[in-house]
Design a protein around this motif. Structure first.
Motif, mmCIF file in Angstrom:
data_model
loop_
_atom_site.group_PDB
_atom_site.id
_atom_site.type_symbol
_atom_site.label_atom_id
_atom_site.label_comp_id
_atom_site.label_asym_id
_atom_site.label_seq_id
_atom_site.Cartn_x
_atom_site.Cartn_y
_atom_site.Cartn_z
ATOM 1 N N UNK A 163 0.991 -1.305 0.013
ATOM 2 C CA UNK A 163 -0.004 -0.039 -0.055
ATOM 3 C C UNK A 163 0.826 1.293 -0.070
ATOM 4 N N UNK A 164 0.567 2.320 -0.774
ATOM 5 C CA UNK A 164 1.357 3.701 -0.764
ATOM 6 C C UNK A 164 0.242 4.406 0.007
ATOM 7 N N UNK A 165 0.751 5.056 0.943
ATOM 8 C CA UNK A 165 0.245 5.926 1.803
ATOM 9 C C UNK A 165 0.580 7.232 1.710
ATOM 10 N N UNK A 166 -0.424 8.246 1.967
ATOM 11 C CA UNK A 166 -0.116 9.595 2.103
ATOM 12 C C UNK A 166 -1.319 10.494 2.422
ATOM 13 N N UNK A 167 -1.343 11.674 2.567
ATOM 14 C CA UNK A 167 -2.411 12.498 2.989
ATOM 15 C C UNK A 167 -2.300 13.681 1.875
ATOM 16 N N UNK A 168 -3.785 14.207 1.470
ATOM 17 C CA UNK A 168 -3.879 14.906 0.520
ATOM 18 C C UNK A 168 -4.753 16.202 1.615
ATOM 19 N N UNK A 169 -3.680 16.826 2.039
ATOM 20 C CA UNK A 169 -4.311 17.817 3.354
ATOM 21 C C UNK A 169 -4.700 18.985 2.705
ATOM 22 N N UNK A 170 -5.376 19.821 3.391
ATOM 23 C CA UNK A 170 -6.125 21.005 3.230
ATOM 24 C C UNK A 170 -7.082 21.085 1.881
ATOM 25 N N UNK A 171 -7.880 20.200 2.055
ATOM 26 C CA UNK A 171 -8.838 20.000 0.580
ATOM 27 C C UNK A 171 -9.782 20.959 0.889
ATOM 28 N N UNK A 172 -9.972 22.198 0.389
ATOM 29 C CA UNK A 172 -11.165 22.977 0.779
ATOM 30 C C UNK A 172 -12.277 22.894 -0.031
ATOM 31 N N UNK A 211 -10.827 16.105 9.746
ATOM 32 C CA UNK A 211 -10.827 17.537 9.734
ATOM 33 C C UNK A 211 -9.564 18.163 10.247
ATOM 34 N N UNK A 212 -8.405 17.152 10.804
ATOM 35 C CA UNK A 212 -7.158 17.727 11.305
ATOM 36 C C UNK A 212 -6.171 16.635 10.765
ATOM 37 N N UNK A 213 -4.980 17.250 10.937
ATOM 38 C CA UNK A 213 -3.890 16.349 10.300
ATOM 39 C C UNK A 213 -2.916 16.389 11.158
ATOM 40 N N UNK A 214 -2.976 15.299 12.046
ATOM 41 C CA UNK A 214 -2.070 15.260 12.899
ATOM 42 C C UNK A 214 -1.757 13.765 13.296
ATOM 43 N N UNK A 215 -0.631 13.322 14.339
ATOM 44 C CA UNK A 215 -0.388 11.860 14.273
ATOM 45 C C UNK A 215 -1.566 10.970 14.818
ATOM 46 N N UNK A 216 -2.504 11.964 15.654
ATOM 47 C CA UNK A 216 -3.669 10.935 16.024
ATOM 48 C C UNK A 216 -4.383 10.514 14.945
ATOM 49 N N UNK A 217 -4.545 11.464 13.918
ATOM 50 C CA UNK A 217 -5.616 10.872 12.708
ATOM 51 C C UNK A 217 -4.828 9.966 11.935
ATOM 52 N N UNK A 252 7.023 12.917 6.186
ATOM 53 C CA UNK A 252 6.114 13.964 6.833
ATOM 54 C C UNK A 252 6.192 13.713 8.380
ATOM 55 N N UNK A 253 6.282 14.586 9.094
ATOM 56 C CA UNK A 253 6.607 14.338 10.811
ATOM 57 C C UNK A 253 5.658 13.477 11.281
ATOM 58 N N UNK A 254 4.495 13.601 10.888
ATOM 59 C CA UNK A 254 3.237 12.624 11.442
ATOM 60 C C UNK A 254 3.550 11.302 11.369
ATOM 61 N N UNK A 255 4.374 10.844 10.201
ATOM 62 C CA UNK A 255 4.787 9.558 10.226
ATOM 63 C C UNK A 255 5.749 8.817 10.782
ATOM 64 N N UNK A 256 6.378 9.864 11.647
ATOM 65 C CA UNK A 256 7.625 9.372 12.480
ATOM 66 C C UNK A 256 7.471 9.729 14.111
ATOM 67 N N UNK A 257 6.550 10.213 14.333
ATOM 68 C CA UNK A 257 6.250 10.335 15.869
ATOM 69 C C UNK A 257 6.404 9.004 16.584
ATOM 70 N N UNK A 258 6.877 9.343 18.086
ATOM 71 C CA UNK A 258 6.982 8.240 18.840
ATOM 72 C C UNK A 258 5.941 7.155 18.822
ATOM 73 N N UNK A 259 4.545 7.888 18.748
ATOM 74 C CA UNK A 259 3.325 7.011 19.120
ATOM 75 C C UNK A 259 3.201 6.102 17.921
ATOM 76 N N UNK A 260 3.439 6.651 16.563
ATOM 77 C CA UNK A 260 3.360 5.913 15.241
ATOM 78 C C UNK A 260 4.558 4.669 15.208
ATOM 79 N N UNK A 261 5.699 5.195 15.759
ATOM 80 C CA UNK A 261 6.585 4.065 15.989
ATOM 81 C C UNK A 261 6.247 3.027 16.619
#
Length: 362
Positions: free
Chosen positions: A173-182, A230-236, A263-272
């Motif tokens: 799977x190729x994973x990414x986020x399309x952020x800030x879609x207005x 609605x938000x783009x954080x490591x929790x989401x 992207x930084x959210x892909x490497x946070x301690x919680x994600x690891x």
């Protein structure tokens, strides 16, 4: 009685020249064929025999036999065609091309046909023809960015290898986020397309809230797991990883190779920690500034072009509903995106860009 054939004999120099013309790869096909006709005639063959051997008509053989006898090697060249004499010289063409490539006008960043025509003392149409002949388009500019990742080569080979030759029983799977879609709404109603008239909408828009589309593209099947937040954080991102884990097929010996960017959210301690709890997942990071290497970006471009860019959304909820509908229709009959460029081809192209950049003087 048949017309007697013109006697055709060759000197050693003429025979060598004709043989070279007939076999040299850079010779034009017309000149090579004429040389072969003369060589065959010099063997003493009649016009019909030469025509049968070379698969041309008899009249063609007669024409070039006669032209060679009358004018020798010069007779095989094309005669000048009737028409107005040429007014634009090679020096004029070279002057236009050189000035286009190596100079800029004092009051602009690039030449226009009118501006260069005034400088060169030629007509605007002449400059336009020269530009088209040499593929010059000063009014256009493209963008690029070279990655400075120290492991660029290794990461390119790793990710492209997954696309073109994945491991046995592996899911990629190729994973990414399309952020800030207005969610954009038009300030006035659309004017629908009619015969001879394209769809029209106002140039301005009413801006509503934004959403972020988290997506995972299965390289083998083309199916997409998508979720809007609605938000783009490591929790989401963690919630989306749980969504992938619930949807991905499981089985003995199945490995999941996840392609991600930096992207930084892909490497946070919680994600690891999440990946430590799921050892069946193997991570493959694209090089920095190389999002084009992530195949899910192709899906983002598709959904933007087909559903988002010209859509009218009065709220972010309407936008998210449209995205969910598109995902359902896409997954009903998914088609994979086929990656065709291998790692060596990509690296050669980037090498050429680096060489051009280093030689540009900037």
């Amino acid at each position: 009685m048949a017309r007697p054939l013109a006697v055709l004999t060759l000197s050693d120099d003429e025979r060598q020249t004709l043989t070279t013309w007939a076999s040299r790869p850079k010779s034009t096909q017309r000149l090579a064929k004429r040389a072969r006709i003369v060589l065959a005639c010099a063997e003493g063959l009649e016009n019909k025999q030469v025509a049968a051997r070379l698969r041309v008509c008899t009249a063609t053989v007669g024409t070039w036999r006669r032209r060679f006898v009358e004018r020798r090697l010069e007779g095989l060249a094309d005669e000048p065609r009737p028409g107005a004499p040429r007014t634009i010289t090679d020096a004029d063409v070279e002057r236009v091309v050189t000035r286009t490539l190596e100079t800029k006008p004092k009051d602009a960043t690039h030449w226009s046909t009118r501006g260069l025509a005034r400088e060169a003392g030629l007509s605007q149409s002449t400059v336009g023809r020269i530009w088209r002949a040499f593929g010059l388009k000063p009014h256009k500019a493209e963008t690029f960015k070279l990655s400075t990742d120290p492991f660029f080569v290794e990461k390119v080979r790793d990710v492209v290898g997954l696309y073109m030759s994945p491991p046995e029983r592996a899911i990629v799977p190729c994973v990414d986020e399309k952020s800030q879609v207005q969610a954009l709404d038009r300030t006035q109603p659309l004017l629908p397309m009619t015969t001879g008239q394209a769809e029209r909408h106002t140039h301005d828009s009413a801006r509503n809230e934004t959403t972020s589309l988290f997506a995972a593209l299965n390289v083998a099947t083309g199916e997409v797991v998508g979720k809007c937040h609605r938000r783009h954080r490591h929790q989401e991102f963690l919630k989306f990883l749980d969504e992938i884990d619930a949807r991905v097929p499981k089985g003995p010996g199945v490995e999941i190779h996840l392609v991600l960017d930096n992207y930084a959210t892909h490497k946070t301690p919680a994600v690891k920690r999440w990946f430590l709890r799921h050892p069946e997942y193997h991570l493959h990071f694209t090089p920095t500034s190389s999002s084009w290497l992530n195949l899910v970006e192709r899906f983002f471009a598709q959904i933007t072009e087909k559903r988002i860019r010209r859509g009218v959304f009065r709220s972010v909820a309407a936008l998210e509903a449209a995205i969910r509908e598109y995902l359902e229709r896409h997954n009903a009959s998914p088609r994979p995106f086929v990656w065709t460029a291998d790692a060596d081809l990509i690296l050669k192209r980037i090498k050429r860009v680096c060489e051009r950049t280093s030689d540009s003087g900037h």
